[in-house]
Design a protein around this motif. Structure first.
Motif, PDB file in Angstrom:
ATOM      1  N   GLU B  26       0.865  -1.123  -0.135  1.00 22.50           N
ATOM      2  CA  GLU B  26      -0.045   0.108   0.058  1.00 22.50           C
ATOM      3  C   GLU B  26       0.947   1.135   0.092  1.00 22.50           C
ATOM      4  O   GLU B  26       1.809   1.539   1.029  1.00 22.50           O
ATOM      5  CB  GLU B  26      -0.639  -0.067   1.409  1.00 22.50           C
ATOM      6  N   VAL B  27       0.593   1.996  -0.785  1.00 19.38           N
ATOM      7  CA  VAL B  27       1.530   3.405  -0.950  1.00 19.38           C
ATOM      8  C   VAL B  27       0.741   4.330  -1.651  1.00 19.38           C
ATOM      9  O   VAL B  27       0.036   4.165  -2.479  1.00 19.38           O
ATOM     10  CB  VAL B  27       2.865   2.914  -1.791  1.00 19.38           C
ATOM     11  N   THR B  28       0.855   5.598  -1.111  1.00 17.81           N
ATOM     12  CA  THR B  28       0.307   6.736  -1.460  1.00 17.81           C
ATOM     13  C   THR B  28       1.151   7.281  -2.815  1.00 17.81           C
ATOM     14  O   THR B  28       2.503   7.214  -2.757  1.00 17.81           O
ATOM     15  CB  THR B  28       0.297   8.038  -0.645  1.00 17.81           C
ATOM     16  N   ASN B  93       7.412   5.924  -2.495  1.00 20.55           N
ATOM     17  CA  ASN B  93       6.439   6.716  -3.016  1.00 20.55           C
ATOM     18  C   ASN B  93       7.097   7.890  -4.112  1.00 20.55           C
ATOM     19  O   ASN B  93       8.066   8.329  -3.594  1.00 20.55           O
ATOM     20  CB  ASN B  93       5.399   7.231  -1.813  1.00 20.55           C
ATOM     21  N   SER B  94       6.298   8.759  -4.288  1.00 18.25           N
ATOM     22  CA  SER B  94       6.519   9.830  -5.109  1.00 18.25           C
ATOM     23  C   SER B  94       6.297  11.053  -4.424  1.00 18.25           C
ATOM     24  O   SER B  94       6.039  12.287  -5.170  1.00 18.25           O
ATOM     25  CB  SER B  94       5.858   9.786  -6.535  1.00 18.25           C
ATOM     26  N   GLY B  95       5.870  11.055  -3.367  1.00 18.80           N
ATOM     27  CA  GLY B  95       5.618  12.207  -2.476  1.00 18.80           C
ATOM     28  C   GLY B  95       6.914  12.877  -1.981  1.00 18.80           C
ATOM     29  O   GLY B  95       8.084  12.644  -2.349  1.00 18.80           O
ATOM     30  N   GLY B  96       6.561  13.560  -0.821  1.00 21.01           N
ATOM     31  CA  GLY B  96       7.694  14.228  -0.330  1.00 21.01           C
ATOM     32  C   GLY B  96       8.810  13.651   0.498  1.00 21.01           C
ATOM     33  O   GLY B  96      10.099  13.875   0.441  1.00 21.01           O
ATOM     34  N   SER B  97       8.482  12.203   0.549  1.00 24.30           N
ATOM     35  CA  SER B  97       9.751  11.496   1.308  1.00 24.30           C
ATOM     36  C   SER B  97       9.961  10.257   0.116  1.00 24.30           C
ATOM     37  O   SER B  97      10.114   9.285   0.608  1.00 24.30           O
ATOM     38  CB  SER B  97       9.446  11.003   2.478  1.00 24.30           C
ATOM     39  N   ASN B  98      10.008  10.667  -1.191  1.00 29.52           N
ATOM     40  CA  ASN B  98      10.394   9.822  -2.018  1.00 29.52           C
ATOM     41  C   ASN B  98      11.642   9.178  -2.150  1.00 29.52           C
ATOM     42  O   ASN B  98      11.721   7.878  -2.849  1.00 29.52           O
ATOM     43  CB  ASN B  98       9.835  10.512  -3.472  1.00 29.52           C
TER      44      ASN B  98
END
Lengths: 116, 113
Positions: B26-28, B93-98
């Motif tokens: 599960e990953v945003t 993930n490709s967010g802020g902590s990618n």
């Protein structure tokens, strides 16, 4: 060097002592990461450097943990006043520059830390 | 929070068998999924997967990603005793902590002669 080099490979310390773990990343790698791996678990993120800048230290378990990379190459993870729960394998990883696209992180052999 | 579940947790086979290791996650905002092999030392990079349905292959090892389910499998054909190791799956993930890898607990594979 050819790969990520960590030292020492094994470290035994008495509870309350300070320890320092060293990581020498692959030459030219800009991004450097520290992970903690407990027995039977996958590695868990501790902190991340881009060159000498520590951009994320959210995974450090407490303020007894401190990491630095002053010249943007070798990094040191320091643990002050060690506790038994600090016993784990500490893995260092590097990648060329994660900001330039998808790149795998390459890991060192780790330092196995045992606190008595 | 990103999450990775690997199955089985352990597996014992005989040389020559084919094995399939599973990784669900599960990953945003998915960026990539990575497989590593860990013997008694450094996790060694095997594959990075970013697109569904494209098989990555290296010798007897292959892996594929399904972003819809979502999961990945790692196949090892004609296993050898040297394949004995813990196989780790990790996602980014490709967010802020990618930059951060989130790992599963791993699958311990034992190949007996």
């Amino acid at each position: 060097g050819a790969g990520v080099s960590q030292s020492p490979r094994y470290k035994v310390a008495k509870r309350g002592q300070d320890v320092a773990l060293r990581c020498d990343p692959i030459s030219g790698h800009v991004s450097l990461f520290w992970y903690q791996q407990a027995l039977g678990q996958g590695p868990e993120f501790l902190t991340y450097f881009q060159n000498e800048a520590q951009l994320d230290k959210s995974g450090l378990p407490s303020d007894r943990f401190f990491a630095e990379r002053p010249e943007g190459s070798v990094s040191t993870l320091k643990i002050q006043r060690t506790q038994q729960e600090d016993s784990a394998v500490y893995l260092c990883a590097s990648s060329f520059n994660f900001r330039q696209g998808n790149q795998p992180q390459h890991f060192g052999d780790g330092t196995r830390l045992s606190i008595l | 929070e990103d999450k990775v579940v690997q199955s089985p947790l352990s597996l014992v086979v005989h040389e020559g068998d084919t094995v399939t290791l599973n990784c669900s996650y599960e990953v945003t905002n998915f960026r990539s999924l990575l497989w590593y092999k860990q013997e008694k030392k450094a996790p060694t990079f095997l594959f990075m997967l970013t697109s569904s349905g494209i098989e990555k292959k290296s010798g007897r090892l292959s892996s594929i990603l399904d972003k819809k389910e979502p999961f990945s499998i790692l196949n090892i054909t004609a296993t050898q005793t040297g394949d004995s190791a813990v196989y780790l799956c990790a996602v980014q993930n490709s967010g802020g902590s990618n930059y951060k890898l989130t790992f599963g607990k791993g699958t311990l594979l034992t190949v007996n002669p």
